[in-house]
Design a protein around this motif. Structure first.
Motif, PDB file in Angstrom:
ATOM      1  N   ALA A 234       0.816  -1.217   0.000  1.00  0.00           N
ATOM      2  CA  ALA A 234       0.000   0.000   0.000  1.00  0.00           C
ATOM      3  C   ALA A 234       0.853   1.272   0.000  1.00  0.00           C
ATOM      4  O   ALA A 234       0.411   2.310  -0.499  1.00  0.00           O
ATOM      5  CB  ALA A 234      -0.963  -0.004   1.182  1.00  0.00           C
ATOM      6  N   THR A 235       2.063   1.212   0.532  1.00  0.00           N
ATOM      7  CA  THR A 235       2.925   2.402   0.508  1.00  0.00           C
ATOM      8  C   THR A 235       3.159   2.832  -0.940  1.00  0.00           C
ATOM      9  O   THR A 235       2.964   4.002  -1.302  1.00  0.00           O
ATOM     10  CB  THR A 235       4.282   2.098   1.173  1.00  0.00           C
ATOM     11  OG1 THR A 235       4.042   1.629   2.496  1.00  0.00           O
ATOM     12  CG2 THR A 235       5.175   3.310   1.209  1.00  0.00           C
TER      13      THR A 235
ATOM     14  N   ASN B 273      -0.086   3.924  -2.650  1.00  0.00           N
ATOM     15  CA  ASN B 273      -0.398   5.330  -2.361  1.00  0.00           C
ATOM     16  C   ASN B 273       0.454   6.254  -3.236  1.00  0.00           C
ATOM     17  O   ASN B 273      -0.045   7.220  -3.817  1.00  0.00           O
ATOM     18  CB  ASN B 273      -0.152   5.644  -0.880  1.00  0.00           C
ATOM     19  CG  ASN B 273      -1.293   5.161   0.016  1.00  0.00           C
ATOM     20  OD1 ASN B 273      -2.465   5.292  -0.322  1.00  0.00           O
ATOM     21  ND2 ASN B 273      -0.945   4.602   1.164  1.00  0.00           N
TER      22      ASN B 273
ATOM     23  N   THR C 189       2.569   6.262   5.998  1.00  0.00           N
ATOM     24  CA  THR C 189       3.119   6.007   4.657  1.00  0.00           C
ATOM     25  C   THR C 189       2.530   6.933   3.600  1.00  0.00           C
ATOM     26  O   THR C 189       3.133   7.131   2.554  1.00  0.00           O
ATOM     27  CB  THR C 189       2.879   4.542   4.230  1.00  0.00           C
ATOM     28  OG1 THR C 189       1.483   4.267   4.264  1.00  0.00           O
ATOM     29  CG2 THR C 189       3.614   3.578   5.139  1.00  0.00           C
TER      30      THR C 189
ATOM     31  N   GLN D  72      -9.458   7.959   3.957  1.00  0.00           N
ATOM     32  CA  GLN D  72      -8.994   6.697   4.525  1.00  0.00           C
ATOM     33  C   GLN D  72     -10.133   5.702   4.751  1.00  0.00           C
ATOM     34  O   GLN D  72     -11.179   6.050   5.276  1.00  0.00           O
ATOM     35  CB  GLN D  72      -8.328   7.036   5.865  1.00  0.00           C
ATOM     36  CG  GLN D  72      -7.797   5.873   6.643  1.00  0.00           C
ATOM     37  CD  GLN D  72      -6.815   6.330   7.708  1.00  0.00           C
ATOM     38  OE1 GLN D  72      -5.611   6.155   7.562  1.00  0.00           O
ATOM     39  NE2 GLN D  72      -7.309   6.930   8.757  1.00  0.00           N
TER      40      GLN D  72
ATOM     41  N   GLY E 255     -10.308   2.444   6.907  1.00  0.00           N
ATOM     42  CA  GLY E 255      -9.594   1.589   7.849  1.00  0.00           C
ATOM     43  C   GLY E 255      -8.437   2.322   8.519  1.00  0.00           C
ATOM     44  O   GLY E 255      -7.300   2.239   8.060  1.00  0.00           O
TER      45      GLY E 255
ATOM     46  N   ILE F 191      -5.554   2.851  11.041  1.00  0.00           N
ATOM     47  CA  ILE F 191      -4.645   1.794  11.501  1.00  0.00           C
ATOM     48  C   ILE F 191      -4.921   1.337  12.948  1.00  0.00           C
ATOM     49  O   ILE F 191      -4.735   0.164  13.273  1.00  0.00           O
ATOM     50  CB  ILE F 191      -3.164   2.249  11.315  1.00  0.00           C
ATOM     51  CG1 ILE F 191      -2.188   1.099  11.520  1.00  0.00           C
ATOM     52  CG2 ILE F 191      -2.807   3.401  12.217  1.00  0.00           C
ATOM     53  CD1 ILE F 191      -2.164   0.107  10.401  1.00  0.00           C
TER      54      ILE F 191
ATOM     55  N   ASP G 141      -3.873  -3.424  -0.161  1.00  0.00           N
ATOM     56  CA  ASP G 141      -2.890  -4.498  -0.059  1.00  0.00           C
ATOM     57  C   ASP G 141      -3.517  -5.844  -0.365  1.00  0.00           C
ATOM     58  O   ASP G 141      -4.666  -6.105   0.017  1.00  0.00           O
ATOM     59  CB  ASP G 141      -2.359  -4.573   1.388  1.00  0.00           C
ATOM     60  CG  ASP G 141      -1.138  -3.707   1.611  1.00  0.00           C
ATOM     61  OD1 ASP G 141      -0.253  -3.699   0.731  1.00  0.00           O
ATOM     62  OD2 ASP G 141      -1.054  -3.061   2.670  1.00  0.00           O
TER      63      ASP G 141
ATOM     64  N   HIS H  72      -1.402  -8.404   0.603  1.00  0.00           N
ATOM     65  CA  HIS H  72      -0.716  -9.145   1.672  1.00  0.00           C
ATOM     66  C   HIS H  72      -1.285  -8.868   3.070  1.00  0.00           C
ATOM     67  O   HIS H  72      -0.734  -9.350   4.048  1.00  0.00           O
ATOM     68  CB  HIS H  72       0.793  -8.938   1.618  1.00  0.00           C
ATOM     69  CG  HIS H  72       1.271  -7.515   1.728  1.00  0.00           C
ATOM     70  ND1 HIS H  72       2.326  -7.045   0.982  1.00  0.00           N
ATOM     71  CD2 HIS H  72       0.874  -6.477   2.488  1.00  0.00           C
ATOM     72  CE1 HIS H  72       2.553  -5.776   1.284  1.00  0.00           C
ATOM     73  NE2 HIS H  72       1.686  -5.400   2.201  1.00  0.00           N
ATOM     74  N   LYS H  73      -2.356  -8.108   3.162  1.00  0.00           N
ATOM     75  CA  LYS H  73      -3.055  -8.003   4.438  1.00  0.00           C
ATOM     76  C   LYS H  73      -4.293  -8.903   4.359  1.00  0.00           C
ATOM     77  O   LYS H  73      -4.176 -10.104   4.553  1.00  0.00           O
ATOM     78  CB  LYS H  73      -3.392  -6.555   4.766  1.00  0.00           C
ATOM     79  CG  LYS H  73      -2.130  -5.771   5.207  1.00  0.00           C
ATOM     80  CD  LYS H  73      -2.369  -4.326   5.502  1.00  0.00           C
ATOM     81  CE  LYS H  73      -1.056  -3.662   5.950  1.00  0.00           C
ATOM     82  NZ  LYS H  73      -1.186  -2.192   5.975  1.00  0.00           N
TER      83      LYS H  73
HETATM   84  C1  LIG Z   1      -0.346  -1.174   6.168  1.00  0.00           C
HETATM   85  C2  LIG Z   1      -0.879   0.136   5.797  1.00  0.00           C
HETATM   86  C3  LIG Z   1      -0.224   0.964   4.878  1.00  0.00           C
HETATM   87  C4  LIG Z   1       1.106   0.607   4.294  1.00  0.00           C
HETATM   88  O1  LIG Z   1       1.027  -0.594   3.569  1.00  0.00           O
HETATM   89  P1  LIG Z   1       2.298  -1.501   3.255  1.00  0.00           P
HETATM   90  O2  LIG Z   1       1.671  -2.735   2.743  1.00  0.00           O
HETATM   91  O3  LIG Z   1       2.989  -1.689   4.577  1.00  0.00           O
HETATM   92  O4  LIG Z   1       3.143  -0.789   2.277  1.00  0.00           O
HETATM   93  C5  LIG Z   1      -0.826   2.158   4.521  1.00  0.00           C
HETATM   94  N1  LIG Z   1      -1.995   2.529   5.064  1.00  0.00           N
HETATM   95  C6  LIG Z   1      -2.654   1.764   5.962  1.00  0.00           C
HETATM   96  C7  LIG Z   1      -3.955   2.251   6.527  1.00  0.00           C
HETATM   97  C8  LIG Z   1      -2.117   0.543   6.363  1.00  0.00           C
HETATM   98  O5  LIG Z   1      -2.771  -0.223   7.239  1.00  0.00           O
END
Ligand SMILES: *Cc1c(COP(=O)(O)O)cnc(C)c1O
Length: 474
Positions: A144-145, A148, A189, A236, A238, A240, A294, A296-297
């Motif tokens: 996601a970094t 973005n 990020t 946004q 979600g 963190i 992502d 991978h999440k």
């Molecule tokens: C994890 C996360 C990111 C960054 O994603 P990466 O997969 O670590 O690059 C950005 N924004 C939110 C809200 C996140 O949870």
């Protein structure tokens, strides 16, 4: 060891050994929770001068797994709640084994026809699943970094193009100023992405947020009245810590009326779109211009998997296209993988994505999202019955913000929270870590693993309560 001339039988044994070790690690995972090696101990396992002579292939792989395993977190296990980390599902892992074995360079059609084709199909499936406009384009990025970054590069190019400035060719020197609006509780990020793009991580208008971290629509309206010229707004899905969503239905229309490019960081929250039980949380999100998320999440692909999704395909391509005489151009209407990401050469990320979408299907993904959210709610319910433990967020998704010593003065509550977290980690029944929320210490739990059933959630709640009681008594 001389290069070349490796016997087929040796390759087969090598791959079998890697697969055997991988399966052994997965079998051991539910029981192990903290690495026994920290960074220093791991370093000691590997520290040596560059070897002059090589080593046998099988020995190298055994040495790697023996040296690394004690320093591995149980991130793939059912009771790992740290950060926001997916389970690296076996189907995605197997697809990634093949991806590496095939060695394709997913830069373009000519170099990797199958990789390009699978990305095309997976992209379409993502729009369908996440209920995003079918005319969008997807860049398969590292996470996601970079998603973005990629989306905001498209945004930067497009808002400046609309005022007659070609930022891709001329850069930002002498360009009209862009106003960047962003919520006060955005992920760090996103600020890095703005920094990489020359938009500056401090040169933004930060919008005030409510107790859950959502942008205040009234404050946004007030700010919009004072703004003119090109605008990029970062919303946004979600948060963190709390898992909260901005109120897209309320705030995207006035932003669009102002001509803003609206970007949504939905690293994990965008997946709320995939379940009928959670899609009300992200209502109105499809009206944005770009979305970062992502694999991978929540999709459980192995790491190195994110998606930059942009409604305006041309803006996406313009921001990312790499043109060189020796690089073939995709045919009319075709999607060349490198047109949508910063890199040229890269692994074929589409294969693991395709495998996870094919394995789970629409229903399986909805069930996965629902199971994680239900487990998070169960932990919250069990913990909130316990005097002295407070859940600080509205548990609408998969994130929990937990405070211990909720009845104590702030500083004492901070100390008790930190001690409880240490005890939880030392007990090793689960892994979760601390964070700061609204200036106070908290325990943060993220339920993002496909194996976290209600039984696992109950076990997690019991271990947290036991740790809290033991620390409170001591
Ligand atoms: C994890 C996360 C990111 C960054 O994603 P990466 O997969 O670590 O690059 C950005 N924004 C939110 C809200 C996140 O949870």
């Amino acid at each position: 060891m001389a290069a070349g001339g490796i016997r087929m039988t040796a390759i087969a044994s090598l791959f079998q050994e890697a697969a055997r070790r991988a399966a052994g690690f997965r079998q051991a995972t539910p029981a192990r929770h903290m690495p026994t090696h920290d960074y220093a101990a791991s370093l000691a396992c590997f520290e040596e001068p560059l070897p002059a002579a090589g080593s046998d292939m099988l020995d190298v792989i055994r040495r790697l797994s023996d040296g690394a395993e004690p320093g591995l977190h149980a991130t793939t296990g059912p009771r790992f709640f740290g950060w926001v980390i997916g389970g690296s599902h076996p189907v995605g892992v197997a697809a990634d084994f093949l991806t590496s074995a095939w060695g394709q360079n997913a830069g373009n059609h000519a170099a990797a026809p199958a990789a390009a084709a699978v990305e095309t199909v997976a992209a379409r499936w993502l729009f369908d699943l996440l209920k995003l406009p079918a005319e969008s384009s997807v860049g398969f990025v590292t996470g996601a970094t970079v998603a973005n970054f990629t989306c905001l590069a498209a945004a930067r190019g497009e808002v400046l193009r609309q005022v007659g400035w070609d930022a891709d060719a001329k850069g930002l020197f002498g360009a009209p100023e862009i106003t960047v609006l962003i919520g006060d509780d955005a992920h760090t990020t996103v600020f890095s992405a703005l920094q990489f793009l020359g938009l500056g991580h401090d040169r933004v208008l930060r919008l005030p947020t409510d107790a859950m971290g959502r942008i205040d629509p009234a404050a946004l309206a007030g700010t919009l009245d004072t703004v003119s010229g090109p605008v990029i707004a970062v919303l946004q899905a979600g948060q963190i810590n709390t898992g909260a969503f901005d109120d897209f239905a309320a705030i995207i229309p006035p932003l669009k009326a102002k001509g803003a490019w609206v970007h949504v960081d939905g690293a994990f929250g965008l997946w709320a779109q995939a379940s009928a039980r959670t899609s009300h949380l992200s209502r109105g999100i499809e009206a944005a211009d770009s979305w970062a998320t992502d694999g991978h999440k929540w999709l459980q692909t192995p790491y190195d998997c994110g998606y930059a999704i942009v409604r305006n395909e041309l803006a996406h391509r313009r921001a990312m296209t790499i043109a060189a005489s020796y690089l073939p151009l995709a045919g009319e209407g075709e999607r060349d993988p490198s047109h949508y990401v910063p890199e040229l050469s890269r692994r074929a990320r589409g294969f693991a994505t395709w495998a996870m979408l094919k394995h789970l299907g629409r229903d399986g993904i909805a069930a996965l999202i629902d199971q994680c959210c239900a487990s998070a709610r169960l932990v919250a319910d069990l913990l909130s019955q316990q005097p002295g433990i407070a859940i600080l967020n509205e548990v609408t998704l998969n994130q929990l913000v937990i405070r211990f010593g909720a009845d104590l003065p702030s500083e004492e509550g901070d100390a008790l929270t930190r001690k409880t977290i240490e005890k939880i980690q030392a007990d090793g029944i689960i892994f979760a870590g601390g964070a700061k929320w609204r200036g106070r210490d908290v325990l943060r739990l993220s339920v993002t693993n496909f194996q976290t059933t209600s039984d696992e959630a109950q076990l997690a709640a019991q271990s947290i309560i036991a740790a809290f009681k033991s620390v409170s008594r001591g």
